[in-house]
Design a protein around this motif. Structure first.
Motif, PDB file in Angstrom:
ATOM      1  N   LYS A 264       1.247  -1.140   0.605  1.00  0.00           N
ATOM      2  CA  LYS A 264       0.520   0.003   0.096  1.00  0.00           C
ATOM      3  C   LYS A 264       1.079   1.081   0.209  1.00  0.00           C
ATOM      4  O   LYS A 264       0.141   2.362  -0.228  1.00  0.00           O
ATOM      5  N   ASP A 265       1.976   1.976   0.398  1.00  0.00           N
ATOM      6  CA  ASP A 265       2.901   2.597   0.209  1.00  0.00           C
ATOM      7  C   ASP A 265       3.282   2.206  -1.471  1.00  0.00           C
ATOM      8  O   ASP A 265       3.708   3.845  -1.770  1.00  0.00           O
ATOM      9  N   ARG A 266       3.557   1.829  -2.241  1.00  0.00           N
ATOM     10  CA  ARG A 266       3.672   1.972  -3.220  1.00  0.00           C
ATOM     11  C   ARG A 266       2.828   1.815  -4.305  1.00  0.00           C
ATOM     12  O   ARG A 266       2.911   3.185  -5.532  1.00  0.00           O
ATOM     13  N   VAL A 267       1.975   0.619  -4.323  1.00  0.00           N
ATOM     14  CA  VAL A 267       0.718   0.877  -4.930  1.00  0.00           C
ATOM     15  C   VAL A 267      -0.915   1.667  -4.874  1.00  0.00           C
ATOM     16  O   VAL A 267      -1.183   1.611  -3.687  1.00  0.00           O
ATOM     17  N   ARG A 268      -1.207   2.067  -5.660  1.00  0.00           N
ATOM     18  CA  ARG A 268      -2.973   3.326  -4.862  1.00  0.00           C
ATOM     19  C   ARG A 268      -3.249   2.864  -6.231  1.00  0.00           C
ATOM     20  O   ARG A 268      -2.964   2.699  -7.457  1.00  0.00           O
ATOM     21  N   VAL A 269      -4.742   2.330  -5.382  1.00  0.00           N
ATOM     22  CA  VAL A 269      -5.761   2.085  -6.509  1.00  0.00           C
ATOM     23  C   VAL A 269      -6.735   2.981  -6.287  1.00  0.00           C
ATOM     24  O   VAL A 269      -7.539   3.961  -5.385  1.00  0.00           O
ATOM     25  N   VAL A 270      -6.757   3.561  -7.492  1.00  0.00           N
ATOM     26  CA  VAL A 270      -7.345   4.987  -7.637  1.00  0.00           C
ATOM     27  C   VAL A 270      -9.308   4.327  -9.121  1.00  0.00           C
ATOM     28  O   VAL A 270      -8.316   3.208 -10.203  1.00  0.00           O
ATOM     29  N   SER A 271      -9.963   4.585  -8.142  1.00  0.00           N
ATOM     30  CA  SER A 271     -11.564   4.110  -8.281  1.00  0.00           C
ATOM     31  C   SER A 271     -11.858   5.098 -10.320  1.00  0.00           C
ATOM     32  O   SER A 271     -11.821   6.394  -9.763  1.00  0.00           O
ATOM     33  N   ILE A 272     -12.129   5.285 -11.389  1.00  0.00           N
ATOM     34  CA  ILE A 272     -12.400   5.733 -11.994  1.00  0.00           C
ATOM     35  C   ILE A 272     -13.423   5.196 -12.748  1.00  0.00           C
ATOM     36  O   ILE A 272     -13.379   3.782 -13.120  1.00  0.00           O
ATOM     37  N   ALA A 273     -14.541   6.067 -12.961  1.00  0.00           N
ATOM     38  CA  ALA A 273     -15.613   5.870 -13.934  1.00  0.00           C
ATOM     39  C   ALA A 273     -15.641   5.394 -14.788  1.00  0.00           C
ATOM     40  O   ALA A 273     -14.385   6.023 -15.737  1.00  0.00           O
ATOM     41  N   SER A 274     -16.274   4.291 -15.287  1.00  0.00           N
ATOM     42  CA  SER A 274     -16.424   3.953 -16.735  1.00  0.00           C
ATOM     43  C   SER A 274     -16.602   4.747 -17.673  1.00  0.00           C
ATOM     44  O   SER A 274     -17.274   4.692 -17.814  1.00  0.00           O
ATOM     45  N   PRO A 275     -16.022   4.418 -18.971  1.00  0.00           N
ATOM     46  CA  PRO A 275     -16.794   5.541 -19.630  1.00  0.00           C
ATOM     47  C   PRO A 275     -17.722   5.200 -21.076  1.00  0.00           C
ATOM     48  O   PRO A 275     -18.835   5.761 -21.356  1.00  0.00           O
ATOM     49  N   SER A 276     -18.007   4.019 -20.642  1.00  0.00           N
ATOM     50  CA  SER A 276     -19.488   3.257 -21.112  1.00  0.00           C
ATOM     51  C   SER A 276     -20.337   3.606 -19.610  1.00  0.00           C
ATOM     52  O   SER A 276     -21.809   3.948 -20.752  1.00  0.00           O
TER      53      SER A 276
END
Lengths: 101, 203
Positions: free
Chosen positions: B187-199
């Motif tokens: 969790k120090d190196r990887v950041r999970v970002v939720s992105i709204a899908s274009p569909s």
């Protein structure tokens, strides 16, 4: 008139004083460095005396380079000394025995 | 006894006396000051030998820079005086014996029979138009120009080495910290970002 042997004997006496200084100041690195300077001054006096009596300037050029190298040596030596004091908290030679040599 | 001899013996006396005082001084700062006196006497002796440039260089470079550097370091470091003389008496007799033997041998080898005025006569004094600096410069910039440049490089290396050794604040230094690398978590190196899908946006 002062003869060449007077200068040579004087510089050998100074050399020996520097040597005795290294013998009796074994635990103090600063005084050791100063004794080395004294020995170098004796050697430089030798070079200049020979240069004067032989009429050859090469001896004075050598003294020039000896002065340069001695200045560099003192600068690096005192830098190491400062670092040693920062790490160990003392500049006593007896403390610096981690290599068990 | 000529005046030159009197001057020589006075200067030699002060050179030897200050050197002895230097090695027996208990205080390191006093030792530096005695060494300064010794260097002044040495420079005066060199002027007696017609090496004026080197005599001035000795005073300017050694007394002006190197000895002041010594004083700086002595004043910066808090030296414990009691530990410095722990082995003083133990090594003094041995050192004295070695020094006296060396002086006796040197006096035998370098005495008047080998290097006296009869064997090596004193050269004629130079006139007022003689310049020691010109003669040295002629040698230094022709025959010895390559060692001269090497000496300059040596001084540069000494500057860089001394500064690098004692530099304390590690500004802009690329440095590896192994414990940080081993203990790193995902969790120090990887950041999970939720992105709204274009569909979904198109609906």
């Amino acid at each position: 008139m002062v003869s060449l042997s007077d200068y040579l004997i004087l510089s050998s006496i100074i050399f020996c004083i520097g040597l005795v200084g290294i013998f009796i100041n074994r635990t103090n690195i600063i005084t050791l460095l100063m004794c080395v300077e004294l020995i170098l001054a004796a050697v430089n006096t030798n070079f200049i005396a020979f240069s004067h009596f032989l009429g050859n300037e090469a001896g004075q050029i050598f003294v020039f380079f000896i002065l340069t190298v001695a200045a560099a040596e003192v600068a690096i030596g005192l830098a190491i000394l400062t670092l040693l004091f920062r790490v160990r908290g003392s500049i006593n030679v007896d403390v610096t025995n981690s290599l068990k040599g | 006894m000529s005046s030159e001899q009197i001057i020589f013996y006075i200067l030699s006396f002060w050179f030897i006396a200050s050197s002895l005082a230097m090695i027996f001084a208990r205080n390191a700062a006093k030792a530096v000051l005695f060494l300064v006196l010794g260097f002044f006497s040495a420079a005066s002796l060199w002027i007696l030998l017609e090496a004026e440039f080197l005599a001035i260089t000795l005073i300017l470079v050694y007394v002006g820079a190197v000895m002041v550097l010594f004083l700086f370091v002595i004043k910066m470091l808090n030296i414990d005086k009691s530990t410095l003389r722990a082995k003083f008496a133990g090594y003094l007799p041995l050192g004295l014996i070695v020094a006296l033997i060396i002086i006796a041998e040197m006096t035998l080898v370098l005495g008047g029979a080998q290097f006296g005025l009869e064997v090596m006569p004193s050269p004629a004094k130079h006139g007022a138009d003689y310049s020691n600096i010109t003669v040295l410069a002629m040698q230094l910039y022709t025959t010895y120009v390559y060692p001269f440049e090497l000496a300059a490089v040596l001084l540069l290396i000494a500057i860089i080495a001394a500064i690098t050794l004692v530099h304390k604040n590690e500004i802009n230094r690329k440095k590896q910290s192994i414990s940080e690398q081993v203990n790193v978590k995902a969790k120090d190196r990887v950041r999970v970002v939720s992105i709204a899908s274009p569909s979904k946006e198109n609906k």
